[in-house]
Design an enzyme around this catalytic site. Structure first.
Site, PDB file in Angstrom:
ATOM      1  N   GLU A   1      19.094  52.073  36.784  1.00  0.00           N
ATOM      2  CA  GLU A   1      19.211  53.543  36.747  1.00  0.00           C
ATOM      3  C   GLU A   1      17.891  54.094  36.218  1.00  0.00           C
ATOM      4  O   GLU A   1      17.481  53.757  35.113  1.00  0.00           O
ATOM      5  CB  GLU A   1      20.349  53.978  35.813  1.00  0.00           C
ATOM      6  CG  GLU A   1      21.712  53.463  36.234  1.00  0.00           C
ATOM      7  CD  GLU A   1      22.826  53.904  35.283  1.00  0.00           C
ATOM      8  OE1 GLU A   1      22.590  54.789  34.446  1.00  0.00           O
ATOM      9  OE2 GLU A   1      23.928  53.330  35.375  1.00  0.00           O
TER      10      GLU A   1
ATOM     11  N   GLU B   1      26.847  48.974  31.416  1.00  0.00           N
ATOM     12  CA  GLU B   1      26.248  49.232  30.104  1.00  0.00           C
ATOM     13  C   GLU B   1      27.129  48.784  28.938  1.00  0.00           C
ATOM     14  O   GLU B   1      27.649  49.615  28.183  1.00  0.00           O
ATOM     15  CB  GLU B   1      25.894  50.712  29.959  1.00  0.00           C
ATOM     16  CG  GLU B   1      24.761  51.142  30.854  1.00  0.00           C
ATOM     17  CD  GLU B   1      24.223  52.527  30.516  1.00  0.00           C
ATOM     18  OE1 GLU B   1      24.928  53.315  29.877  1.00  0.00           O
ATOM     19  OE2 GLU B   1      23.080  52.806  30.920  1.00  0.00           O
TER      20      GLU B   1
HETATM   21  C1  GAL Z   1      23.993  55.750  31.870  1.00  0.00           C
HETATM   22  C2  GAL Z   1      25.276  55.347  32.589  1.00  0.00           C
HETATM   23  C3  GAL Z   1      25.535  56.201  33.805  1.00  0.00           C
HETATM   24  C4  GAL Z   1      25.302  57.643  33.479  1.00  0.00           C
HETATM   25  C5  GAL Z   1      23.918  57.828  32.961  1.00  0.00           C
HETATM   26  C6  GAL Z   1      23.566  59.260  32.634  1.00  0.00           C
HETATM   27  O1  GAL Z   1      24.053  55.435  30.526  1.00  0.00           O
HETATM   28  O2  GAL Z   1      25.237  54.003  32.984  1.00  0.00           O
HETATM   29  O3  GAL Z   1      26.851  55.993  34.242  1.00  0.00           O
HETATM   30  O4  GAL Z   1      26.245  58.047  32.539  1.00  0.00           O
HETATM   31  O5  GAL Z   1      23.770  57.098  31.788  1.00  0.00           O
HETATM   32  O6  GAL Z   1      22.270  59.373  32.120  1.00  0.00           O
END
Ligand code: GAL
Length: 663
Positions: free
Chosen positions: A345, A144
């Site tokens: 994610e 990110e």
């Molecule tokens: C994203 C990140 C992850 C985790 C997640 C939590 O922004 O890539 O590592 O922190 O959020 O929602």
């Protein structure tokens, strides 16, 4: 290509004894992919040069044996403490001149050469070791870029790099033409002329606002630093591995040009947290936030799927200036080289980081997953496999609870896995309308909003939402797109600088085009062109004056709807197609080009876009609140983001329901 599921997993967080059970359970759930490693640097190299890769070898082996494919992350978002001790000036510096500290993540400045060398070293070690490991089927660079406001840094390293960047922008035999820079920026204003590039500082801590040309140049530079940082890793990975390389982008992070980064990558992936975004990033009013608190905004995820599909379509190696055709023509021609979009994610339950963190309405995890597939994703990975009982994200749900009992998201993932077994393969399909998204326009509006809180992203998103309420699928295009064949209507609202090549290509396409407000309003260095904007040859429209409006003072339009935020006075010989109630022209049209001199509210945009679609022969189908459609080459998807059932022509859509029609 089949659509697949996966999850994000941190073997280093869990006892070795449970890795096998975890892997077996993942495979049993129907997962294909497991992303690992992206924060593991301190466990791979606890001391400078002391390498402990054995556990990672083991973890990859365990996952591979269970039939899972690994996405291996480079760990450069979390340099261990000793890296900082070695390079004390590697931290990013905020606009107030304060270094950002160790103790969380992303504590580095993209311009720091010493840190870049450390990254090259650790990435080389990983690539050498796992480059031909059959279980490592994809890579992720860093994690990110831009998260926690980390693109822009006012460090000494950034200053030196910025000056070099400017020298390259204004080349002359003697290492830069400072006179050309002064002229292009208008530095005569307030005696800001420089005698040498070494005199140019970063545009923070000035007494009042810096020159917008200076500020915009710094934003362009900061974006280029991200692309260069990413490219350094990609070059190493490609030397040792044939596996595709991704980065995981975010929702509404616009500080760097994702098309430029995407040009070096094979897969564009992003991290989708619909409930967190609604509270944190969408900018919805309180009523809308309440209405969609447990579902997320009905368009925000879709917008990013479409945006990152365009980022994926920028061909590897083409560079940001190259012509990027954002979406292949039809399923038959293009399946072999469709844009590779993933969700790296996916929110599986409540998160921990938004102002409020509700649990998703039952059905939403399934809906979000199908929505990603409907927009062309080939893989959706849930974040994370198991909720961590320690550290910053202990209140962030996983598919499993910390005690390994399945959380509600687990069952919805299982349901999607079952449904996928029957579903058709990915079938790309060109949308009838396209929307150009330009990161430089984001920065230009931020440099000069002219009214509190006015943002290019919101303007574009309003247009996107209006198109979707009309039942349309939308392709987002890079500003480097030049081939517009197959589209009925192209939109480029708010794109403050429009390169000549883009305008010429849009004109040559003969397609219906909607521009404005604020399109073609600046040259490349932020000067107002004369003749006055829009700088669009052959369109006799002139913006003679503009004003911004208080949020509580919209200007009603004749025939319904209103203009809010931004209103231009426009004149010229083009035909007036929209007026205020008082009779002032708001939109004008010549040939197939319509210029809109204001920021339409929902009703105004829906009416305007409906009319343009009619002219273009694009069929619209106005949808009930919260219901959205998306067409692929093989299916028509209906999504109900409401907490209640809705009757549609396709039948009853249950609350948080998805309906798939095979075409
Ligand atoms: C994203 C990140 C992850 C985790 C997640 C939590 O922004 O890539 O590592 O922190 O959020 O929602």
């Amino acid at each position: 290509m089949k659509r697949t599921l996966g999850c994000c997993y941190y073997p280093e967080h869990w006892p070795r004894e449970i890795w096998e059970q975890d892997a077996a359970r993942m495979a049993d759930l129907g997962l294909t992919w497991v992303r690992i490693g992206e924060f593991a640097w301190s466990r791979l190299e606890p001391e400078p040069g002391k390498l402990e890769f054995g556990w990672l070898d083991d973890a990859i082996e365990v996952l591979g044996r269970a039939g899972l494919k690994v996405v291996l992350g480079t760990p450069t978002a979390t340099p261990p403490r000793w890296v900082l001790d070695k390079h004390p000036d590697m931290l990013a510096v905020d606009a107030q001149g304060r270094p950002r500290k160790f103790g969380s993540r992303r504590h580095y400045c993209f311009s720091h050469q010493g840190y870049l060398a450390e990254c090259r070293r650790i990435v080389t070690l990983l690539a050498e070791r796992y480059g031909d490991n059959p279980n490592v089927a994809a890579w992720q660079t860093d994690n990110e870029y831009g998260c926690h406001d980390t693109v822009i840094s006012y460090s000494e390293a950034a200053l030196a790099a910025f000056q070099d960047w400017l020298r390259a922008q204004f080349p002359a035999a003697n290492g830069g033409d400072i006179g050309a820079l002064n002229a292009a920026w208008g530095n005569v204003f307030w005696s800001m002329d420089y005698r040498d590039f070494s005199e140019i500082d970063l545009p923070n801590l000035t007494v009042t606002e810096p020159n917008p040309a200076h500020a915009l140049a710094f934003r362009r530079f900061s974006s280029d630093q991200v692309a260069a940082f990413n490219r350094a890793q990609v070059e190493i990975l490609r030397r040792y591995s044939d596996a595709p390389i991704a980065h995981n982008y975010m929702g509404r992070v616009t500080e760097f040009d994702h098309f430029a980064t995407g040009a070096d990558l094979d897969i564009a992936s992003w991290d989708s947290y619909p409930l967190g975004f609604l509270e944190d990033r969408v900018g919805a009013d309180a009523a809308r936030q309440r209405r969609y608190a447990r579902q997320g905004d009905p368009d925000f995820q879709a917008f990013h799927h479409d945006l990152y599909r365009a980022v994926a379509a920028v061909a590897p190696g083409s560079g940001s200036e190259a012509v990027a055709q954002s979406y292949p023509r039809s399923s038959s021609e293009a399946v072999a080289q469709y844009p590779r979009l993933w969700v790296m994610e996916q929110q599986p339950g409540p998160v921990n980081w938004a102002p409020y963190n509700p649990s998703p309405l039952p059905g939403m995890v399934r809906l979000w997953t199908w929505e990603a597939f409907a927009h062309g994703a080939e893989a959706v990975l849930y974040f994370r496999w198991r909720q961590a009982p320690f550290a910053q994200e202990q209140l962030h749900a996983g598919l499993l609870r910390p005690d390994s009992v399945a959380a509600p998201g687990f069952d919805e993932a299982a349901e999607v896995a079952r449904e996928l077994a029957e579903a058709p393969d990915i079938a790309p399909c060109q949308a009838p309308v396209a929307l150009i998204f330009d990161y430089a326009a984001c920065w230009s509006w931020e440099v000069q909003p002219q009214g509190q809180g006015l943002a290019y992203f919101d303007l574009v998103f309003d247009h996107y939402r209006a198109l979707r309420r009309l039942g349309l699928s939308v392709d987002i295009l890079a500003p480097t797109a030049r081939d517009f064949s197959g589209y009925g209507l192209i939109l480029a609202p708010g794109m403050m600088h429009m390169p000549d090549g883009l305008i010429a290509a849009l004109q040559a396409s003969g397609t219906e085009v909607l521009i404005g407000p604020r399109s073609a309003a600046r040259d490349a260095h932020f000067t107002i062109p004369v003749p006055l904007p829009p700088a669009w040859p052959g369109l006799d429209v002139t913006v003679s004056r503009l004003q911004t409006l208080r949020p509580d003072m919209p200007v009603p339009l004749a025939g319904g709807g209103a203009v809010r935020n931004w209103l231009e006075e426009i004149e010229g010989s083009a035909e007036v197609v929209l007026r205020t109630e008082d009779g002032a022209p708001v939109a004008m049209r010549e040939g197939p080009v319509t210029y809109m001199g204001g920021w339409g509210d929902d009703a105004a945009l829906e009416a305007l876009l409906g009319t343009l679609c009619n002219r273009a022969g694009v069929a619209t189908r106005p949808l009930p609140e919260g219901v959205r459609l998306r067409r692929t080459g093989a299916e028509l998807f209906w999504f109900n983001h409401n907490a209640h059932a809705v009757e549609t022509e396709a039948g009853t859509l249950p609350a948080a329901g998805v309906l798939r029609e095979r075409l």
